[in-house]
Design an enzyme around this catalytic site. Structure first.
Site, short mmCIF file in Angstrom:
data_model
loop_
_atom_site.label_atom_id
_atom_site.label_comp_id
_atom_site.label_asym_id
_atom_site.label_seq_id
_atom_site.Cartn_x
_atom_site.Cartn_y
_atom_site.Cartn_z
N ASP A 78 38.56 29.25 71.80
CA ASP A 78 39.00 30.29 70.87
C ASP A 78 40.52 30.48 70.89
OD1 ASP A 78 36.47 30.82 69.90
OD2 ASP A 78 36.04 32.35 71.41
N GLY A 79 41.15 30.33 72.07
CA GLY A 79 42.60 30.49 72.14
C GLY A 79 43.33 29.46 71.31
N GLU A 153 43.54 40.63 66.57
CA GLU A 153 43.96 42.02 66.76
C GLU A 153 45.40 42.11 67.23
OE1 GLU A 153 43.45 40.28 70.21
OE2 GLU A 153 41.46 40.94 69.56
N ASP A 182 45.39 55.22 76.57
CA ASP A 182 46.08 54.16 77.31
C ASP A 182 46.68 53.13 76.36
OD1 ASP A 182 45.35 55.38 79.63
OD2 ASP A 182 43.93 53.84 80.29
N THR A 193 34.70 41.33 67.08
CA THR A 193 33.81 40.80 68.12
C THR A 193 34.59 40.38 69.36
OG1 THR A 193 33.92 38.63 67.05
CG2 THR A 193 32.04 40.03 66.52
N LEU A 197 35.51 44.95 70.42
CA LEU A 197 34.12 45.15 70.82
C LEU A 197 34.05 45.63 72.26
CD1 LEU A 197 31.08 44.85 70.19
CD2 LEU A 197 31.27 42.48 70.98
N SER A 198 34.86 45.03 73.14
CA SER A 198 34.88 45.43 74.55
C SER A 198 35.35 46.87 74.71
CB SER A 198 35.79 44.50 75.35
OG SER A 198 35.33 43.17 75.30
#
Length: 302
Positions: A78-79, A153, A182, A193, A197-198
């Site tokens: 993905d990176g 993001e 924070d 996702t 999501l996390s």
């Protein structure tokens, strides 16, 4: 006959080998090939004493890649896909993403399926799915000192991360809001996702014309995820003029000083992905994240 691009993760021997073999195969077929690594899509991190590390978005395109490139095959996880999307989005080049990493949520196929995938590509038997990207810019007064293109993001937080900050956020022409947290995440549907999501945000289908704002560990029960029109630009400053760290897609960032402000808006560039079969988002959620799987009853005691 157009050119074919190949972008690979040179930290992974498997990806490097696959890229070399594919290049030789395509050249034997008489095709022109442009080869590059995903490193060119990494903007790097600025340092506290030198906060400006400005690489204009359009400068990230690898040498030899131009509008004659029909499509680019990406070998990595993905990176690497995120890096390749920054490299190719300004030219509108479609990406076929081949997973040589771990989760591979953004990847379309695997190495063992490459022969069939290549036949489909060369015969034009594929679809192209478009995903929106974000243009994030850091300003000192009216001077733009940093920018990046983000597929997933943009994250703003204090350093160290676990330290409260008051973020003044303005969405479009709406009233300014103060978010004690924070950090703050601004996400596309593609990024819903990922980190979003996390952090407790909802999952958005890729076709939804919306952006997502999520406070990280908000110091208020009223501060929750917000979904809004993707045509609305966003401006963020630290109300207490704290120095912030900005990270785009987890691998590019800069320091945002107290006198700076950050703007985020939908970019005119879209990331374009080759789909060898009709996109099926719910199937992907089930396959990669285990969403919607049937309930498994507990075994009865013997």
């Amino acid at each position: 006959m157009g050119k074919i691009g190949i972008i690979y993760n040179d930290d992974k021997p498997e990806a490097q080998q696959a890229a070399g073999e594919l290049r030789a195969m395509l050249e034997q077929r008489g095709r022109r090939v442009c080869l590059a690594t995903g490193v060119g899509g990494l903007l790097g991190y600025a340092q506290p004493g030198s906060p400006v590390c400005h690489t204009p978005i359009e400068w990230l395109t690898p040498p030899g890649f131009d509008r004659d490139v029909e499509f680019t095959i990406v070998f990595g996880g993905d990176g690497t896909v995120l890096s390749a999307s920054r490299q190719c989005a300004p030219l509108g080049i479609p990406l076929l993403t081949v997973n040589t990493g771990h989760l591979g949520f953004l990847t379309e196929t695997y190495l063992e399926s490459m022969p069939a995938a290549l036949d489909a590509l060369l015969s034009g038997d594929y679809q192209v799915e478009e995903r929106i990207t974000l243009a994030v810019q850091v300003w000192e007064g009216t001077t733009r000192i940093w920018e990046a293109l983000a597929l997933n993001e943009v994250v703003l937080h204090r350093e160290p991360l676990a330290k409260l900050c008051h973020f003044e956020v303005q969405v479009g022409s709406h009233a300014l809001v103060d978010i004690p947290a924070d950090g703050v995440i601004l996400s596309t549907p593609t990024g819903s996702t990922a980190y979003a999501l996390s952090a407790g945000g909802p999952v958005l289908s890729p076709g939804v014309a919306a952006l997502l704002m999520i406070p990280i560990c908000p110091h208020s029960l009223a501060s929750r995820a917000l979904v809004f029109d993707d045509r609305e630009p966003v401006q963020i400053v630290a109300a207490n003029r704290s120095r912030l760290v900005l990270v785009a897609d987890g691998n590019a960032g800069c320091y945002v000083q107290g006198e700076n402000h950050v703007t985020i808006h939908r970019s005119p560039y879209q990331a374009r992905f080759v789909r060898l079969r009709p996109p099926e988002f719910f199937h992907l959620l089930r396959q990669k994240l285990g969403w919607g799987l049937p309930h498994q009853a507990k075994p009865k005691p013997t």
